[in-house]
Design an enzyme around this catalytic site. Structure first.
Site, PDB file in Angstrom:
ATOM      1  N   LYS A  65      28.743  41.191  78.759  1.00 41.38           N
ATOM      2  CA  LYS A  65      29.571  42.269  78.635  1.00 41.38           C
ATOM      3  C   LYS A  65      28.864  43.731  78.575  1.00 41.38           C
ATOM      4  O   LYS A  65      29.236  44.665  79.017  1.00 41.38           O
ATOM      5  CB  LYS A  65      30.207  42.221  77.109  1.00 41.38           C
ATOM      6  CG  LYS A  65      31.477  41.297  77.028  1.00 41.38           C
ATOM      7  CD  LYS A  65      32.188  41.276  75.990  1.00 41.38           C
ATOM      8  CE  LYS A  65      33.306  40.417  75.724  1.00 41.38           C
ATOM      9  NZ  LYS A  65      33.976  40.863  74.461  1.00 41.38           N
ATOM     10  N   ASP A 102      39.568  45.300  74.559  1.00 37.02           N
ATOM     11  CA  ASP A 102      39.648  44.765  73.315  1.00 37.02           C
ATOM     12  C   ASP A 102      40.409  45.776  72.251  1.00 37.02           C
ATOM     13  O   ASP A 102      41.031  45.246  71.414  1.00 37.02           O
ATOM     14  CB  ASP A 102      37.974  44.477  72.902  1.00 37.02           C
ATOM     15  CG  ASP A 102      37.626  43.405  73.336  1.00 37.02           C
ATOM     16  OD1 ASP A 102      38.573  42.298  73.623  1.00 37.02           O
ATOM     17  OD2 ASP A 102      36.663  42.964  73.423  1.00 37.02           O
TER      18      ASP A 102
HETATM   19  N1  NAP Z   1      40.309  38.039  68.466  1.00 36.60           N
HETATM   20  C1  NAP Z   1      39.643  38.347  69.403  1.00 36.60           C
HETATM   21  O1  NAP Z   1      40.152  38.765  70.642  1.00 36.60           O
HETATM   22  C2  NAP Z   1      38.298  38.472  69.253  1.00 36.60           C
HETATM   23  C3  NAP Z   1      37.540  39.180  70.145  1.00 36.60           C
HETATM   24  C4  NAP Z   1      36.121  39.292  70.008  1.00 36.60           C
HETATM   25  C5  NAP Z   1      35.486  38.465  68.874  1.00 36.60           C
HETATM   26  N2  NAP Z   1      36.320  37.701  68.276  1.00 36.60           N
HETATM   27  C6  NAP Z   1      35.709  36.928  66.955  1.00 36.60           C
HETATM   28  O2  NAP Z   1      34.859  37.901  66.173  1.00 36.60           O
HETATM   29  C7  NAP Z   1      33.812  37.229  65.721  1.00 36.60           C
HETATM   30  C8  NAP Z   1      32.723  38.272  66.276  1.00 36.60           C
HETATM   31  O3  NAP Z   1      32.331  38.267  67.328  1.00 36.60           O
HETATM   32  P1  NAP Z   1      31.323  39.525  67.851  1.00 36.60           P
HETATM   33  O4  NAP Z   1      31.401  39.200  69.506  1.00 36.60           O
HETATM   34  O5  NAP Z   1      31.479  40.781  67.493  1.00 36.60           O
HETATM   35  O6  NAP Z   1      29.779  38.638  67.627  1.00 36.60           O
HETATM   36  P2  NAP Z   1      28.424  39.448  67.297  1.00 36.60           P
HETATM   37  O7  NAP Z   1      28.368  40.814  68.232  1.00 36.60           O
HETATM   38  O8  NAP Z   1      27.639  38.169  67.281  1.00 36.60           O
HETATM   39  O9  NAP Z   1      28.521  39.843  65.787  1.00 36.60           O
HETATM   40  C9  NAP Z   1      28.524  38.817  64.712  1.00 36.60           C
HETATM   41  C10 NAP Z   1      28.845  39.585  63.258  1.00 36.60           C
HETATM   42  O10 NAP Z   1      29.153  38.811  62.237  1.00 36.60           O
HETATM   43  C11 NAP Z   1      27.942  39.013  61.415  1.00 36.60           C
HETATM   44  N3  NAP Z   1      27.642  37.847  60.773  1.00 36.60           N
HETATM   45  C12 NAP Z   1      27.164  36.539  61.346  1.00 36.60           C
HETATM   46  N4  NAP Z   1      26.919  35.654  60.413  1.00 36.60           N
HETATM   47  C13 NAP Z   1      26.881  36.445  59.128  1.00 36.60           C
HETATM   48  C14 NAP Z   1      26.577  35.731  57.933  1.00 36.60           C
HETATM   49  N5  NAP Z   1      26.150  34.483  57.609  1.00 36.60           N
HETATM   50  N6  NAP Z   1      26.957  36.598  57.033  1.00 36.60           N
HETATM   51  C15 NAP Z   1      27.198  37.761  57.096  1.00 36.60           C
HETATM   52  N7  NAP Z   1      27.624  38.576  58.358  1.00 36.60           N
HETATM   53  C16 NAP Z   1      27.583  37.682  59.432  1.00 36.60           C
HETATM   54  C17 NAP Z   1      27.096  39.734  62.140  1.00 36.60           C
HETATM   55  O11 NAP Z   1      26.043  40.519  61.277  1.00 36.60           O
HETATM   56  P3  NAP Z   1      24.568  41.036  61.502  1.00 36.60           P
HETATM   57  O12 NAP Z   1      24.788  41.956  62.372  1.00 36.60           O
HETATM   58  O13 NAP Z   1      24.041  41.251  60.357  1.00 36.60           O
HETATM   59  O14 NAP Z   1      24.094  39.704  62.142  1.00 36.60           O
HETATM   60  C18 NAP Z   1      27.861  40.621  62.947  1.00 36.60           C
HETATM   61  O15 NAP Z   1      28.489  41.865  62.247  1.00 36.60           O
HETATM   62  C19 NAP Z   1      33.768  36.087  66.273  1.00 36.60           C
HETATM   63  O16 NAP Z   1      33.961  35.039  65.160  1.00 36.60           O
HETATM   64  C20 NAP Z   1      34.538  36.084  67.511  1.00 36.60           C
HETATM   65  O17 NAP Z   1      34.953  34.864  67.919  1.00 36.60           O
HETATM   66  C21 NAP Z   1      37.654  37.806  68.422  1.00 36.60           C
END
Ligand code: NAP
Length: 277
Positions: A65, A102
């Site tokens: 992305k 998104d």
């Molecule tokens: N519904 C939808 O259409 C949609 C679209 C996109 C994503 N999602 C979902 O949204 C979630 C995040 O996706 P993303 O693409 O944004 O991922 P990402 O860029 O990898 O970001 C992950 C996020 O989760 C936090 N995190 C991970 N492990 C953690 C922990 N143990 N304690 C506290 N915070 C933690 C990270 O914090 P740090 O920065 O501190 O690591 C960061 O804020 C996923 O579950 C994904 O499936 C859903």
């Protein structure tokens, strides 16, 4: 016949073919939507081959992305602001147009789940500052939300998101997340916490007004521990599947010429695919 697909690495677990395949059938369109496994070093070539291979465009997923920002010919303002491209459209002159749907998906999901909700009725709390959070926060800024309380485990990431997007974003410490719920009108979890295989989100909801909307964008499982707890105390809740389905609509419309609907039958098809191994 028009082609579209999703490029990722790995991409086998993407639910996008279920969504687009359902719509192609529903609208009787002569087209297909394929999984396109593309490793990072081949992304540029794969994107530039889309027009000659007869593709109307594609979705991009992890890890492409951000890399695609520099590889498309044009970028819409939303993709530029969010810093990620999730939809590529092949234009009539063969140019690649990079878009991000998104934020649209997030807003449409809330708007259709809770038609009477006013997102700008009060402060919003957003947990997480990863890729998905950028789209959620950009959407909330555009909706005129008066205050966005943003917390991330790594505070620096939240601060750089706030600096990049601008608007009424107040970065707080991750440890302040429960207290930050006081007076909020909306709570959105954009972290991975609560997702299958991840720990649950540790959050005390005591200070959250009962009228506040609670949205978890995690969609596996559909009812996360956060949503279950919020539902139990009477808050209106919205799961993450709506965002996933609504973000797909704009790409389908650009490629196949029909703005598709999110129907209960589509939700059922995708929920069944999420339950499959
Ligand atoms: N519904 C939808 O259409 C949609 C679209 C996109 C994503 N999602 C979902 O949204 C979630 C995040 O996706 P993303 O693409 O944004 O991922 P990402 O860029 O990898 O970001 C992950 C996020 O989760 C936090 N995190 C991970 N492990 C953690 C922990 N143990 N304690 C506290 N915070 C933690 C990270 O914090 P740090 O920065 O501190 O690591 C960061 O804020 C996923 O579950 C994904 O499936 C859903």
């Amino acid at each position: 016949m028009k082609h579209a697909g999703v490029m990722g690495w790995p991409v086998a677990n993407s639910r996008s073919p279920v969504v687009h395949g359902h719509w192609l059938k529903q609208y009787g369109i002569d087209g297909d939507y394929r999984l396109l496994p593309v490793p990072p070093q081949e992304l540029e070539k794969a994107l530039h081959e889309l027009p000659e291979r007869g593709f109307a465009g594609c979705n991009l997923t992890i890890p492409h992305k951000e890399a695609a920002l520099a590889l498309v010919d044009r970028l819409d303002t939303t993709a530029q602001r969010i810093g990620a491209v999730n939809t590529v459209v092949v234009m009539s002159d063969g140019a690649l147009d990079g878009r991000n749907t998104d934020a649209f998906g997030f807003l449409e999901s809330l708007r259709l789940a809770l038609p009477k909700a006013q997102l700008n009725a009060g402060p919003a709390v957003v947990l997480g500052a990863g890729g998905a959070s950028r789209a959620v926060v950009a959407a909330l800024v555009d909706q005129g939300v008066p205050e966005i309380r943003l917390m991330n485990r790594s505070r620096a990431r939240a601060e750089s998101l706030a600096a990049a997007l601008g608007g009424p974003i107040h970065v707080l410490d991750w440890s302040e997340r429960s207290a930050a719920l006081a007076g909020a009108a909306l709570l959105v979890n954009t972290t991975k916490l609560g997702m299958a295989g991840q720990p649950a989100l540790d959050l005390a909801l005591d200070d959250l007004p009962q009228s506040a909307i609670v949205n978890d964008i995690v969609y596996v499982p559909l009812e996360t521990p956060l949503l279950a707890a919020a539902r139990c105390r009477g808050n209106p809740v919205v799961d993450g599947l709506g965002m996933l389905l609504h973000q797909a609509r704009a790409g389908f419309a650009a490629w196949f010429g029909v703005m598709p609907e999110v129907t209960p039958a589509l939700r059922r098809a995708v929920v069944a695919s999420l339950a499959a191994p």
